[in-house]
Design a protein around this motif. Sequence first.
Motif, mmCIF file in Angstrom:
data_model
loop_
_atom_site.group_PDB
_atom_site.id
_atom_site.type_symbol
_atom_site.label_atom_id
_atom_site.label_comp_id
_atom_site.label_asym_id
_atom_site.label_seq_id
_atom_site.Cartn_x
_atom_site.Cartn_y
_atom_site.Cartn_z
ATOM 1 N N ARG A 393 51.113 26.463 35.526
ATOM 2 C CA ARG A 393 51.673 27.681 36.250
ATOM 3 C C ARG A 393 51.170 28.853 35.764
ATOM 4 O O ARG A 393 50.971 29.838 36.219
ATOM 5 C CB ARG A 393 53.326 27.488 35.515
ATOM 6 N N SER A 397 49.854 31.761 38.149
ATOM 7 C CA SER A 397 50.108 33.001 38.068
ATOM 8 C C SER A 397 49.291 34.109 38.130
ATOM 9 O O SER A 397 49.736 35.260 38.485
ATOM 10 C CB SER A 397 51.190 33.128 37.034
ATOM 11 N N HIS A 400 47.654 35.789 41.379
ATOM 12 C CA HIS A 400 48.904 36.976 41.882
ATOM 13 C C HIS A 400 48.961 36.535 43.230
ATOM 14 O O HIS A 400 48.716 37.753 44.029
ATOM 15 C CB HIS A 400 48.090 38.204 41.835
ATOM 16 N N LEU A 401 49.437 35.543 43.812
ATOM 17 C CA LEU A 401 49.712 35.166 45.203
ATOM 18 C C LEU A 401 50.777 35.670 45.613
ATOM 19 O O LEU A 401 51.783 35.683 44.758
ATOM 20 C CB LEU A 401 49.416 33.660 45.448
ATOM 21 N N LYS A 402 51.038 36.136 46.905
ATOM 22 C CA LYS A 402 52.318 36.308 47.388
ATOM 23 C C LYS A 402 53.251 35.281 47.686
ATOM 24 O O LYS A 402 52.660 34.403 48.216
ATOM 25 C CB LYS A 402 52.237 37.209 48.614
ATOM 26 N N ILE A 403 54.544 35.276 47.431
ATOM 27 C CA ILE A 403 55.135 34.343 47.636
ATOM 28 C C ILE A 403 55.762 34.346 48.933
ATOM 29 O O ILE A 403 56.357 35.090 49.648
ATOM 30 C CB ILE A 403 56.563 34.232 46.597
ATOM 31 N N LYS A 404 55.656 32.954 49.580
ATOM 32 C CA LYS A 404 56.375 32.894 51.054
ATOM 33 C C LYS A 404 57.667 32.156 51.251
ATOM 34 O O LYS A 404 58.365 32.464 51.838
ATOM 35 C CB LYS A 404 55.089 32.154 51.916
ATOM 36 N N TRP A 407 60.959 29.443 45.113
ATOM 37 C CA TRP A 407 61.097 28.074 44.218
ATOM 38 C C TRP A 407 62.362 27.565 44.848
ATOM 39 O O TRP A 407 63.593 27.875 45.087
ATOM 40 C CB TRP A 407 61.350 28.459 42.985
ATOM 41 N N GLU A 421 57.141 25.650 45.031
ATOM 42 C CA GLU A 421 57.053 27.175 45.312
ATOM 43 C C GLU A 421 55.844 27.088 46.548
ATOM 44 O O GLU A 421 54.614 26.686 46.014
ATOM 45 C CB GLU A 421 57.158 28.050 44.432
ATOM 46 N N TYR A 423 53.139 29.509 48.321
ATOM 47 C CA TYR A 423 52.516 30.911 48.213
ATOM 48 C C TYR A 423 51.576 31.195 49.724
ATOM 49 O O TYR A 423 51.243 30.356 50.294
ATOM 50 C CB TYR A 423 51.536 31.031 46.974
ATOM 51 N N ASP A 424 51.105 32.612 49.573
ATOM 52 C CA ASP A 424 50.437 32.860 50.659
ATOM 53 C C ASP A 424 49.111 32.269 50.361
ATOM 54 O O ASP A 424 48.011 32.829 49.478
ATOM 55 C CB ASP A 424 50.146 34.207 50.953
ATOM 56 N N THR A 427 49.898 25.889 47.885
ATOM 57 C CA THR A 427 51.408 25.439 47.434
ATOM 58 C C THR A 427 51.455 24.719 46.160
ATOM 59 O O THR A 427 50.568 24.029 45.733
ATOM 60 C CB THR A 427 51.752 24.341 48.679
#
Length: 464
Positions: A393, A397, A400-404, A407, A421, A423-424, A427
Motif C-alpha cells: 500500500r 500510494s 498517485h493514481l485516481k480512485i475509480k 475501498w 480499491e 484506480y485509474d 486494481t
Amino acid sequence: MGSRIEILLSLVMISVSPVFLITAVAITEEQELDRITALPGQPPVNFSQFSGYVTVNEGEGRALFYWLTEATDHAHEMPLVLWFNGGPGCSSIAYGASEELGPFRINKTGSSLYLNKYAWNRVANILFLESPAGVGFSYTNTSSNLKDTGDNRTAADALVFLIKWMSRFPQYKHRDFYISGESYAGHYVPQLAQKIYDYNKNSSHPIINLKGFTVGNAVMDNYYDNIGTVTYWWSHAMISDRTYKLILKQCNFKSLNTSQKCDQALNYAMNHEFGDIDQYSIYTPTCNSSKANITNTPRLKNTLLRPRFSGYDPCSEKYAEKYYNRPDVQKALHANTTGIRYNWTACSDVLLRNWKDTDFSVLPIYRKLIAAGLRIWVYSGDTDSVVPVTATRFSLSHLHLKIKTPWYPWYSGNQVGGWTEVYDGLTFATVRGAGHEVPMFEPRRALILFQSFLSGKNLPSHKI
C-alpha cells in the motif's frame, strides 16, 4: 525449429478419465516430444500437459525448464498465463505448480499426487517457468552464470524463452497472454511485461499478445517495502515500541546496504521479539524442522527478512523435493536430461547470495505500463509479514493514481474475501487470512480473484 507433423485431432479420447473432445490443432514434432502422458502417482485428468527445455542462450548453454498445464475445458479458447515464483532463485514448480495454483498437490511421502479443486487451469492455460537458469531443473553450462545473474538477464532470457516457446507451440501465438507471480516476481513480472511491450513496439509482426499482469505480495520498491514491513511488524504486535523506533532511527532504507547498527536492531527484533513463528504466515503453525529436516536458509532478497519459505502446510516444500528428485518423475517430465549432478531443490541459495543487479524500484515500470493501457492487478495476503500489505500500500500510494471505485469489502460466498480499491489503471485487492502464498492459504478466494482479473471485472461486492 524441427520439422512439423501436422496432426489434425478431432477425435474422442476415452480412458479412465471422463470422455473429452480435442479440438483440431496443428501439433509440432517438438511439441509432441514434450507431451506428458502421465506423472507417477497422478490421478486421471482431462487436460493436456507438456514440459521440457527451451534453450535461451546457445553460446553459454542456458536452458529454461517449463511445465504447461492446459485448461480443463476449451483450452484452445482460453488465455495463456505465465507464472513465476521469486526468491530470487525459487522454483515455480515447487511452489506455484505444487503448492498453490497448479492442478496437483503432492502427498506427504512424495509418492503420489492428488487434485487441487481450485487449480487455475480451470479458467486458463497455465505455463510454469523455472527462472532464471540455475533454478530447479533450469540450467546453464557456464558456471559463472550462477554468480553474475540478476534482474536484467532474467527478463531478457524470459523474453527469448517466450519467443522460442511460441514457435514450438504456434497455437498460442496471438492468444490473449498474461503474466503472474508473487514475491520477488514483483520484479520479474513487470520487468518481463516491459520487455514484451518494447519488443512488440519494435516488431512488424508481434506474436505475444500481452494483455496485462497480476502480482501477489510483490517486492516493488526497496524504500517503501522496508518501511511498510517494519510498520506491519509493529502494528501486528510482533515487535515492541522501542524496537520499532530504533529500527526507524538506525536504518536508512533509501540505500540497498544496511549499517551495522541497523542490522543489530533488525536481528534483535527477529531473534528476540518475533518468537518461533512462520513469518510468511504469522497465524499458522510452523514446520517441525526435526521431522522435516528443514534448515533456516534465505529465500527472499532485498527485504528485511531472510527466513525459510513455508506455507499452510509448512513442510510442503519438502514433499516437492522428495517427488521431483525421483528418477521416474524426472523422466516423465523430460527433466534433468543433461544429468545435473546436484539434487533438485525448491530454491537455489547460490543465486540468492550472488544476485548482481536489482531495480531499487519497479514503480517507474508500473507508470509506463499503466499509460500503455495494460490490465494490472496487485494483491496481498494480509497475514504475510515478509512482503506485507502495508508495504504494497505504501508503494502503490506513491503512484498517485485516481480512485475509480473506492475501498470496499469483496465476497467469497457469504464471507468477506478481502478488501479492494480500483484506480485509474490498476486494481488493488487484499485476500483475508492469506499468507505469502495466497493461492495456497486461501485457494477459493484466490481463484475468484484470478477469474475477476481475467474477465476485467471488479471483485464481487455482495454475498453470493
